[in-house]
Motif scaffolding. Structure first.
Motif, PDB file in Angstrom:
ATOM      1  N   ASP A 178       8.303   2.506  10.975  1.00  0.00           N
ATOM      2  CA  ASP A 178       7.579   2.274   9.727  1.00  0.00           C
ATOM      3  C   ASP A 178       8.500   2.106   8.516  1.00  0.00           C
ATOM      4  OD1 ASP A 178       8.433   4.909   9.690  1.00  0.00           O
ATOM      5  OD2 ASP A 178       6.582   5.697   8.808  1.00  0.00           O
ATOM      6  N   THR A 179       9.826   1.933   8.739  1.00  0.00           N
ATOM      7  CA  THR A 179      10.743   1.683   7.621  1.00  0.00           C
ATOM      8  C   THR A 179      10.467   0.290   7.069  1.00  0.00           C
ATOM      9  OG1 THR A 179      12.469   3.056   8.644  1.00  0.00           O
ATOM     10  CG2 THR A 179      13.147   1.542   6.893  1.00  0.00           C
ATOM     11  N   PHE A 180      10.138   0.223   5.777  1.00  0.00           N
ATOM     12  CA  PHE A 180       9.842  -1.073   5.180  1.00  0.00           C
ATOM     13  C   PHE A 180      10.854  -1.500   4.123  1.00  0.00           C
ATOM     14  CE2 PHE A 180       7.443   2.037   2.651  1.00  0.00           C
ATOM     15  CZ  PHE A 180       7.740   1.661   1.344  1.00  0.00           C
ATOM     16  N   LEU A 181      11.740  -0.566   3.702  1.00  0.00           N
ATOM     17  CA  LEU A 181      12.714  -0.912   2.674  1.00  0.00           C
ATOM     18  C   LEU A 181      13.949  -0.032   2.795  1.00  0.00           C
ATOM     19  CD1 LEU A 181      13.321  -2.511  -0.007  1.00  0.00           C
ATOM     20  CD2 LEU A 181      12.329  -0.559  -1.226  1.00  0.00           C
ATOM     21  N   VAL A 182      15.113  -0.666   2.635  1.00  0.00           N
ATOM     22  CA  VAL A 182      16.389   0.046   2.519  1.00  0.00           C
ATOM     23  C   VAL A 182      16.985  -0.346   1.178  1.00  0.00           C
ATOM     24  CG1 VAL A 182      18.709   0.358   3.468  1.00  0.00           C
ATOM     25  CG2 VAL A 182      16.750   0.038   5.017  1.00  0.00           C
ATOM     26  N   SER A 183      17.399   0.654   0.383  1.00  0.00           N
ATOM     27  CA  SER A 183      17.963   0.406  -0.944  1.00  0.00           C
ATOM     28  C   SER A 183      19.307   1.107  -1.065  1.00  0.00           C
ATOM     29  CB  SER A 183      17.008   0.902  -2.036  1.00  0.00           C
ATOM     30  OG  SER A 183      17.568   0.687  -3.327  1.00  0.00           O
ATOM     31  N   LEU A 184      20.381   0.328  -1.154  1.00  0.00           N
ATOM     32  CA  LEU A 184      21.733   0.868  -1.254  1.00  0.00           C
ATOM     33  C   LEU A 184      22.543   0.052  -2.255  1.00  0.00           C
ATOM     34  CD1 LEU A 184      22.404   1.352   2.564  1.00  0.00           C
ATOM     35  CD2 LEU A 184      22.009   3.180   0.899  1.00  0.00           C
ATOM     36  N   GLY A 210       0.865  -1.181   0.000  1.00  0.00           N
ATOM     37  CA  GLY A 210       0.000   0.000   0.000  1.00  0.00           C
ATOM     38  C   GLY A 210       0.888   1.213   0.000  1.00  0.00           C
ATOM     39  N   ILE A 211       0.929   1.925  -1.111  1.00  0.00           N
ATOM     40  CA  ILE A 211       2.015   2.867  -1.362  1.00  0.00           C
ATOM     41  C   ILE A 211       1.980   4.104  -0.471  1.00  0.00           C
ATOM     42  CG2 ILE A 211       0.889   4.242  -3.160  1.00  0.00           C
ATOM     43  CD1 ILE A 211       3.588   4.019  -4.689  1.00  0.00           C
ATOM     44  N   SER A 212       0.848   4.479   0.070  1.00  0.00           N
ATOM     45  CA  SER A 212       0.779   5.681   0.900  1.00  0.00           C
ATOM     46  C   SER A 212       1.324   5.394   2.292  1.00  0.00           C
ATOM     47  CB  SER A 212      -0.666   6.178   0.997  1.00  0.00           C
ATOM     48  OG  SER A 212      -0.717   7.369   1.769  1.00  0.00           O
ATOM     49  N   GLY A 213       2.257   6.238   2.748  1.00  0.00           N
ATOM     50  CA  GLY A 213       2.817   6.085   4.076  1.00  0.00           C
ATOM     51  C   GLY A 213       4.033   5.176   4.071  1.00  0.00           C
ATOM     52  N   GLY A 214       4.604   5.003   5.263  1.00  0.00           N
ATOM     53  CA  GLY A 214       5.799   4.191   5.395  1.00  0.00           C
ATOM     54  C   GLY A 214       7.053   4.973   5.084  1.00  0.00           C
ATOM     55  N   HIS A 215       8.201   4.313   5.248  1.00  0.00           N
ATOM     56  CA  HIS A 215       9.492   4.987   5.181  1.00  0.00           C
ATOM     57  C   HIS A 215      10.497   4.121   4.438  1.00  0.00           C
ATOM     58  CE1 HIS A 215      13.423   6.183   7.344  1.00  0.00           C
ATOM     59  NE2 HIS A 215      13.127   7.179   6.537  1.00  0.00           N
ATOM     60  N   VAL A 216      11.254   4.757   3.540  1.00  0.00           N
ATOM     61  CA  VAL A 216      12.307   4.098   2.770  1.00  0.00           C
ATOM     62  C   VAL A 216      13.619   4.819   3.034  1.00  0.00           C
ATOM     63  CG1 VAL A 216      13.184   3.688   0.425  1.00  0.00           C
ATOM     64  CG2 VAL A 216      10.781   3.237   0.959  1.00  0.00           C
ATOM     65  N   ILE A 217      14.715   4.047   3.091  1.00  0.00           N
ATOM     66  CA  ILE A 217      16.051   4.619   3.271  1.00  0.00           C
ATOM     67  C   ILE A 217      16.882   4.312   2.035  1.00  0.00           C
ATOM     68  CG2 ILE A 217      18.180   4.553   4.625  1.00  0.00           C
ATOM     69  CD1 ILE A 217      16.486   3.617   7.010  1.00  0.00           C
ATOM     70  N   THR A 218      17.539   5.335   1.512  1.00  0.00           N
ATOM     71  CA  THR A 218      18.503   5.166   0.434  1.00  0.00           C
ATOM     72  C   THR A 218      19.631   6.163   0.693  1.00  0.00           C
ATOM     73  OG1 THR A 218      18.783   5.036  -1.973  1.00  0.00           O
ATOM     74  CG2 THR A 218      17.278   6.734  -1.149  1.00  0.00           C
ATOM     75  N   ALA A 237       7.669   8.433   2.884  1.00  0.00           N
ATOM     76  CA  ALA A 237       8.780   9.223   3.411  1.00  0.00           C
ATOM     77  C   ALA A 237      10.095   8.557   2.999  1.00  0.00           C
ATOM     78  CB  ALA A 237       8.696   9.316   4.932  1.00  0.00           C
ATOM     79  N   VAL A 238      11.050   9.368   2.532  1.00  0.00           N
ATOM     80  CA  VAL A 238      12.337   8.830   2.083  1.00  0.00           C
ATOM     81  C   VAL A 238      13.470   9.582   2.767  1.00  0.00           C
ATOM     82  CG1 VAL A 238      13.849   8.356   0.132  1.00  0.00           C
ATOM     83  CG2 VAL A 238      11.366   8.192  -0.167  1.00  0.00           C
ATOM     84  N   THR A 239      14.417   8.851   3.316  1.00  0.00           N
ATOM     85  CA  THR A 239      15.632   9.426   3.879  1.00  0.00           C
ATOM     86  C   THR A 239      16.787   9.149   2.925  1.00  0.00           C
ATOM     87  OG1 THR A 239      14.931   9.170   6.180  1.00  0.00           O
ATOM     88  CG2 THR A 239      17.303   9.333   5.770  1.00  0.00           C
ATOM     89  N   TYR A 240      17.523  10.219   2.560  1.00  0.00           N
ATOM     90  CA  TYR A 240      18.671  10.099   1.667  1.00  0.00           C
ATOM     91  C   TYR A 240      19.944  10.275   2.498  1.00  0.00           C
ATOM     92  CZ  TYR A 240      15.121  10.823  -1.945  1.00  0.00           C
ATOM     93  OH  TYR A 240      14.004  10.725  -2.752  1.00  0.00           O
ATOM     94  N   LEU A 241      20.618   9.195   2.799  1.00  0.00           N
ATOM     95  CA  LEU A 241      21.806   9.255   3.638  1.00  0.00           C
ATOM     96  C   LEU A 241      22.955   9.971   2.930  1.00  0.00           C
ATOM     97  CD1 LEU A 241      21.748   5.613   5.037  1.00  0.00           C
ATOM     98  CD2 LEU A 241      21.279   7.704   6.327  1.00  0.00           C
ATOM     99  N   VAL A 242      23.711  10.748   3.696  1.00  0.00           N
ATOM    100  CA  VAL A 242      24.900  11.435   3.186  1.00  0.00           C
ATOM    101  C   VAL A 242      26.095  10.507   3.379  1.00  0.00           C
ATOM    102  CG1 VAL A 242      26.369  13.470   3.388  1.00  0.00           C
ATOM    103  CG2 VAL A 242      23.901  13.656   3.815  1.00  0.00           C
ATOM    104  N   PRO A 243      26.892  10.256   2.340  1.00  0.00           N
ATOM    105  CA  PRO A 243      28.047   9.361   2.499  1.00  0.00           C
ATOM    106  C   PRO A 243      29.101   9.991   3.382  1.00  0.00           C
ATOM    107  CG  PRO A 243      28.160  10.483   0.393  1.00  0.00           C
ATOM    108  CD  PRO A 243      26.816  10.827   0.987  1.00  0.00           C
ATOM    109  N   ASN A 244      29.991   9.162   3.927  1.00  0.00           N
ATOM    110  CA  ASN A 244      31.111   9.724   4.674  1.00  0.00           C
ATOM    111  C   ASN A 244      32.160  10.249   3.684  1.00  0.00           C
ATOM    112  OD1 ASN A 244      32.647   7.507   3.767  1.00  0.00           O
ATOM    113  ND2 ASN A 244      32.477   6.403   5.700  1.00  0.00           N
ATOM    114  N   ALA A 245      33.257  10.754   4.198  1.00  0.00           N
ATOM    115  CA  ALA A 245      34.266  11.396   3.355  1.00  0.00           C
ATOM    116  C   ALA A 245      34.878  10.433   2.353  1.00  0.00           C
ATOM    117  CB  ALA A 245      35.368  11.997   4.225  1.00  0.00           C
TER     118      ALA A 245
END
Length: 389
Positions: free
Chosen positions: A145-151, A92-100, A121-129
């Motif tokens: 509510d994070t249901f997927l991490v894509s890296l 169900g596409i509305s809601g939830g949290h994804v990390i990339t 909701a999507v979080t875009y991680l900043v890489p380290n140096a």
């Protein structure tokens, strides 16, 4: 006819291996293996089906998966779309949290933005140096509510190698699914999906000396019932990807992956020596910066920034076929989003080249490339770039 430049853009695409071409040709024409592998019950279709399943086994063998876990797609871009959209739509596409992360391929970033527009909701991680995403970074932003991490496994511009085993373990403890874009990693690093805590993994044939237009998505047991098809029309590939299978392309991908499996260790060792040869010859270039981790990386891809002096990109382009940015950015000519995420400004990004080595790179190519790079740095600036009083 002008002489072609030396090819140093294997990360963008690889030439198809002659052994792969031969297998593909055998699937074309009336005397070849041309039948419809998906639905035909006669001998022509069954022969094609056997070829498709052999290729599925070859792809699975390289990455430590079971054949039934491999779903054919048109390439890693489609695989990434199927993974991200498929998981989101299945729940169900509305809601939830994804990390990339900010340094993913555009096939992931643009798809993530589509999910955002649909209410995810999507979080875009900043890489380290060093251009890496770590398990600790992922842990800090995991939500209930994070249901997927894509890296990605290997960054397509830097060549940096993420620790997906550690990241995947943390994601699995949380309960979310873990998708990995391995387009730049297959055939270059050992992948064992029987052991890795990864639920979905994307592959592309044309990065591994196979044809363009064919790829695959690994669908692990935790993701089997959590993926919604994106292409409908017959229920092929276990209902996940409809359409008549392109036997010649699939056979080509299977052969390419089989060859990669056979030669992986020796090929990586040879390319590592070539990379060291190149870096040694460039060691005296003032202000030369290698972007990304010096250790957590594949040897095939180098991102080099020329911080000092004049840099004549046009002169270098006449000698070397290289990338000023990744293929996913080249259409817009915008500064690399990967380099910007690492803290480069537009000027430094414009003074950065990506050199990628491959199966047909020779020591002579390396020596000529080093000379061409040095010549491009010592060339006088064009008249329109000279400051006037």
């Amino acid at each position: 006819m002008n002489e072609l430049p030396l090819y140093f853009d294997y990360a963008a695409t690889t030439p198809v291996d002659e052994r792969v071409i031969q297998v593909m040709v055998e699937c074309l024409g009336f005397s070849g293996n041309f039948g419809n592998p998906a639905s035909s019950t006669h001998a022509f279709g069954q022969r094609a089906r056997q070829t498709v399943e052999q290729a599925r086994q070859q792809v699975a063998s390289l990455v430590g998966a079971s054949p039934e876990q491999i779903v054919w797609t048109s390439g890693a871009t489609e695989s990434n779309n199927l993974a991200l959209k498929g998981v989101a739509q299945a729940r169900g596409i509305s809601g939830g949290h994804v990390i990339t992360s900010q340094i993913e391929h555009k096939a992931v970033l643009d798809t993530a933005r589509q999910l955002q527009e649909a209410g995810v909701a999507v979080t875009y991680l900043v890489p380290n140096a060093e251009g890496l995403i770590t398990a600790a970074m992922v842990s800090e932003v995991l939500r209930e509510d994070t249901f997927l991490v894509s890296l990605m496994l290997v960054n397509n511009e830097l060549g940096t190698l993420n620790d997906i085993a550690a990241i995947g373990q943390r994601v699995r403890e949380h309960g979310a699914l873990f998708h990995v874009d391995a387009a730049q990693g297959a055939g270059k690093v050992t992948i064992d999906l029987a052991r890795l805590p990864v639920d979905l993994m994307s592959f592309s044939a044309h990065k591994v000396y196979g044809p363009k237009g064919i790829g695959a998505l690994y669908v692990g047991p935790r993701a089997q019932q959590k993926l919604h098809a994106q292409i409908h029309g017959g229920g092929h590939e276990g209902g996940l990807r409809s359409g008549t299978l392109a036997t010649h392309q699939i056979a080509g991908m299977g052969t390419a992956f089989a060859l990669a499996s056979e030669h992986l260790e020796e090929e990586v060792a040879r390319i590592h020596q070539l990379r060291q040869r190149l870096l040694e010859q460039l060691a005296d270039v003032p202000g030369l910066r290698l972007n990304g981790s010096p250790t957590e990386r594949i040897p095939h891809t180098l991102s080099l920034t020329f911080v000092e002096g004049e840099f004549d990109a046009a002169a270098l382009g006449r000698s070397l076929a290289y990338s000023a940015t990744s293929a996913c950015n080249s259409a817009s000519q915008a500064p690399s989003h990967v380099l910007l995420a690492l803290g480069h400004d537009a000027r430094l990004a414009g003074r950065t080249i990506r050199l990628s080595l491959g199966r047909f790179t020779s020591e002579q190519d390396i020596d000529r490339a080093a000379s061409a790079i040095k010549a491009s740095l010592s060339a006088p600036a064009p008249f329109w770039a000279v400051a006037r009083p």
